[in-house]
Design an enzyme around this catalytic site. Structure first.
Site, PDB file in Angstrom:
ATOM      1  N   ASP A   1      -8.307  -5.500  -6.089  1.00 31.55           N
ATOM      2  CA  ASP A   1      -8.007  -4.319  -5.288  1.00 31.55           C
ATOM      3  C   ASP A   1      -8.752  -3.111  -5.858  1.00 31.55           C
ATOM      4  O   ASP A   1      -8.570  -2.764  -7.029  1.00 31.55           O
ATOM      5  CB  ASP A   1      -6.501  -4.063  -5.291  1.00 31.55           C
ATOM      6  CG  ASP A   1      -6.051  -3.074  -4.230  1.00 31.55           C
ATOM      7  OD1 ASP A   1      -6.839  -2.178  -3.863  1.00 31.55           O
ATOM      8  OD2 ASP A   1      -4.897  -3.184  -3.776  1.00 31.55           O
TER       9      ASP A   1
ATOM     10  N   HIS B   1      -7.688  -5.310  -1.563  1.00 30.02           N
ATOM     11  CA  HIS B   1      -6.485  -4.638  -1.085  1.00 30.02           C
ATOM     12  C   HIS B   1      -5.830  -5.420   0.048  1.00 30.02           C
ATOM     13  O   HIS B   1      -4.601  -5.435   0.173  1.00 30.02           O
ATOM     14  CB  HIS B   1      -6.841  -3.223  -0.614  1.00 30.02           C
ATOM     15  CG  HIS B   1      -5.641  -2.400  -0.265  1.00 30.02           C
ATOM     16  ND1 HIS B   1      -4.654  -2.100  -1.179  1.00 30.02           N
ATOM     17  CD2 HIS B   1      -5.252  -1.819   0.909  1.00 30.02           C
ATOM     18  CE1 HIS B   1      -3.714  -1.372  -0.594  1.00 30.02           C
ATOM     19  NE2 HIS B   1      -4.063  -1.195   0.679  1.00 30.02           N
TER      20      HIS B   1
ATOM     21  N   SER C   1       0.831  -1.199   0.000  1.00 31.61           N
ATOM     22  CA  SER C   1       0.000   0.000   0.000  1.00 31.61           C
ATOM     23  C   SER C   1       0.869   1.252   0.000  1.00 31.61           C
ATOM     24  O   SER C   1       1.622   1.469  -0.944  1.00 31.61           O
ATOM     25  CB  SER C   1      -0.955  -0.056   1.200  1.00 31.61           C
ATOM     26  OG  SER C   1      -2.007   0.855   1.058  1.00 31.61           O
TER      27      SER C   1
END
Length: 338
Positions: free
Chosen positions: A285, A314, A129
């Site tokens: 995601d 995600h 991320s």
């Protein structure tokens, strides 16, 4: 009990033109630096995460094995351990905290790596991320230093759709009357609960909810509402609102094209990356869809796209699903063997 160390940065002039006074970088290391200092890996943290949240990918027999590598996990500025709105004295506390970019984070991490440890070359930089955003930034800022990168579930430039999602997170906090323009005495609890509700629809995929995987290991919640309160609201109630907003600004303004020397040219910055790379988006995601990273890889000279399959969205990169963890670990092993 403190399980991390502090690197004193002093006064830091940021790329935004502001100064971070008496700044500190919190970090933890795993393993031992070898004699020629060739076994170092940097593994930055993610949005709201701290060093211990990265430990699921570190361990004996894994790619990030402390018996083989010296793994440095620097805590992102704003995350509550490194210099942040929540631990900065007046006048820069709270909402008066300076704006910090990925570039600024990496500049300070590089000082830790090079000046404190004397490391001139990194075997790998990797991260999930916002950690992936810092991974890309390392490769652009220090192409001669970074040998390999594996950014997973992240991007080199924050997409507009991602920015829109983050606007929802931001306004969940700042529209709570208790926020008080960031000068609160108590956390804006309603806002933080709302952040959890916003995140719940983005962090995991539609298919995750169709299959009601929140009822299964590792979550084991009886109902959807139980999951929303117990996991998502609980996750963000443990955070500081101004810290979240500081890191949110960093995320929204992520763009390696803003690195000095590239004049905002994102594609030229991608093309400058020399490191061997495996770029790993997750199949479903909603923040960082595979097609975005496919585009990025097409402009990188030594990169491979490898999509993490499955329905975890995600959170395929969050260490909660063992199948996804094994997939990421295998790719890291292959990359480190090159």
């Amino acid at each position: 009990m403190v399980d991390y160390e502090i690197y004193e940065l002093g006064d830091v002039r940021l790329s935004t033109g502001q100064t971070l006074r008496d700044a500190k970088l919190a970090y933890k290391t795993y393993g031992t630096l070898n004699e020629d200092k060739s076994n170092a890996i940097v593994y930055p943290t993610w949005y709201s995460g701290q060093h211990y949240d990265n430990e699921w990918l570190i361990g004996e027999g894994m790619a990030l094995d402390p018996s083989r590598y010296f793994i440095i996990v620097p805590n992102m500025l704003g995350n509550g351990l490194s210099t942040s709105p929540s631990n900065t004295p007046p006048p820069h506390q709270g909402s008066r905290f300076p704006k910090v970019t990925f570039y600024d984070n990496v500049e300070q991490q590089r000082r830790l790596v090079a000046n404190h440890f004397g490391i001139e070359s990194l075997a790998l930089v990797t991260g999930w991320s916002m950690g992936a955003g810092q991974t890309y930034q390392w490769a652009v800022s220090y192409p001669d230093m970074v040998q390999r990168i594996l950014p997973f579930c992240g991007s080199s430039k924050t997409a507009e759709h991602n920015i829109v999602f983050l606007e929802g997170v931001k306004y969940a906090i700042i529209t709570d009357a208790a926020w008080q323009e960031g000068m609160y005495d108590k956390q804006p609890v309603k806002g933080l609960r709302a952040v959890g509700r916003v995140y719940a629809g983005w962090g995991l995929s539609q298919a995750f909810y169709w299959q009601q995987l929140y009822k299964k290991d590792p979550f084991d919640f009886a109902t959807l509402e139980d999951f929303l309160v117990g996991f998502w609201e609980g996750l963000f109630l443990a955070k500081d609102a101004n810290n979240l907003l500081t890191m949110l600004w960093t995320w929204q303004n992520g763009d390696i094209g803003r690195t000095p020397g590239f004049a905002g040219d994102h594609l030229r910055a991608l093309a400058s990356i020399r490191a061997k790379a495996i770029v790993m988006p997750a199949e479903k995601d909603l923040y960082f869809p595979p097609e975005d990273e496919e585009f990025a890889v097409s402009h990188m000279p030594n990169a491979e796209l490898r999509v993490i399959p499955g329905v975890w969205g995600h959170f395929a990169g969050g260490g909660v699903n063992p199948t996804d963890t094994a997939f990421i670990d295998q790719a890291l092993k292959e990359l480190l063997a090159r």
